[in-house]
Enzyme design. Structure first.
Site, PDB file in Angstrom:
ATOM      1  N   TRP A 170       0.832  -1.190   0.000  1.00  0.00           N
ATOM      2  CA  TRP A 170       0.000   0.000   0.000  1.00  0.00           C
ATOM      3  C   TRP A 170       0.871   1.245   0.000  1.00  0.00           C
ATOM      4  CZ3 TRP A 170      -2.553  -2.591   4.668  1.00  0.00           C
ATOM      5  CH2 TRP A 170      -3.515  -3.531   4.242  1.00  0.00           C
ATOM      6  N   VAL A 180       2.344   2.381   3.429  1.00  0.00           N
ATOM      7  CA  VAL A 180       3.223   1.482   4.185  1.00  0.00           C
ATOM      8  C   VAL A 180       4.408   1.076   3.318  1.00  0.00           C
ATOM      9  CG1 VAL A 180       3.358  -0.648   5.532  1.00  0.00           C
ATOM     10  CG2 VAL A 180       1.214   0.636   5.480  1.00  0.00           C
ATOM     11  N   CYS A 181       4.176   0.128   2.438  1.00  0.00           N
ATOM     12  CA  CYS A 181       5.275  -0.466   1.665  1.00  0.00           C
ATOM     13  C   CYS A 181       5.947   0.550   0.755  1.00  0.00           C
ATOM     14  CB  CYS A 181       4.755  -1.654   0.862  1.00  0.00           C
ATOM     15  SG  CYS A 181       3.932  -2.894   1.898  1.00  0.00           S
ATOM     16  N   ASN A 182       5.179   1.415   0.131  1.00  0.00           N
ATOM     17  CA  ASN A 182       5.771   2.403  -0.768  1.00  0.00           C
ATOM     18  C   ASN A 182       6.552   3.467  -0.013  1.00  0.00           C
ATOM     19  OD1 ASN A 182       4.148   0.946  -2.519  1.00  0.00           O
ATOM     20  ND2 ASN A 182       3.336   2.735  -3.570  1.00  0.00           N
TER      21      ASN A 182
END
Length: 230
Positions: free
Chosen positions: A114, A117-119
């Site tokens: 997402w 978060v991950c990005n």
């Protein structure tokens, strides 16, 4: 002026990382229509293939939670390894760092789930610790709410991330329509993934330039037959 971000993206200075485009992650996306999201990231993947852009596909907890990368992406890169992780932050996996370094390009284009978060964590760490430039594909990424996506994008932009869209990247790579070696591939991607723009290309080709339609069959066109009007 010595500012690397003033350089346009080219097929020779950029690489792509696709982060966690997996079904369970997509289920949580609320910031963009999920079918549109899938269309956009697949279009981006096809663009990377057309321009021979080094591309990394990384996944998190595939078998225990997130599911497999969309088959449409895997079909674009049938021989690519999938870099599996346990970490939410892709930068925390050594395989990812090594793959980025091996590609030898400092401009990283990111499409992931997402956004918040991950990005975001990947972008901040890759810039801080790896001295990479990050180009975040906003419409090939998604968050758990519009606010989550938008504020994550704002945070990243404030930190120096460059926001882009997938079609912007495609056309920046193409740059000039005289580059015929990629022209046909770009037009194919546009007609399949670019919505109204693609429809316009189909119309211009068939109605103005009298090219054959893209469909594979030979559909017979039956002439109008007026029915009796009572």
């Amino acid at each position: 002026m010595n500012n690397a971000k003033l350089e346009v993206l080219t097929p020779h200075n950029s690489q792509l990382i696709i982060i966690d485009h997996q079904p369970q992650m997509a289920f949580g996306v609320q910031s963009i229509d999920r079918q549109t999201l899938k269309n956009n990231v697949v279009g981006l993947a096809k663009a990377a293939k057309a321009f021979d852009i080094p591309t990394i596909i990384t996944t998190v907890e595939t078998d225990s939670f997130s599911g497999k990368t969309y088959p449409e992406i895997l079909d674009v890169f049938p021989d690519h390894p999938i870099l599996e992780r346990t970490s939410m932050n892709s930068w925390d996996d050594q395989k990812v760092r090594d793959a980025l370094a091996a590609n030898g390009r400092k401009k990283i284009i990111v499409a992931g789930l997402w956004t918040e978060v991950c990005n975001t964590t990947f972008a901040l760490c890759a810039m801080l610790e790896g001295e990479y430039e990050i180009y975040m594909v906003a419409d090939a990424s998604g968050g758990t709410s519009k606010d989550a996506h938008d504020f994550a994008m704002q945070r990243m932009v404030q930190a120096g991330v460059v926001p882009v869209t997938w079609q912007q990247v495609l056309l920046e790579w193409q740059r000039d329509w005289k580059n015929r070696e990629t022209y046909d591939a770009v037009m194919k991607i546009v007609t399949e993934h670019s919505g109204a723009y693609g429809m316009g290309v189909d119309y211009a080709y068939t109605m103005v330039h009298k090219a054959a339609a893209r469909n594979q069959g030979q559909n017979e066109v039956l002439a109008p037959v007026a029915a009796p009007i009572r």
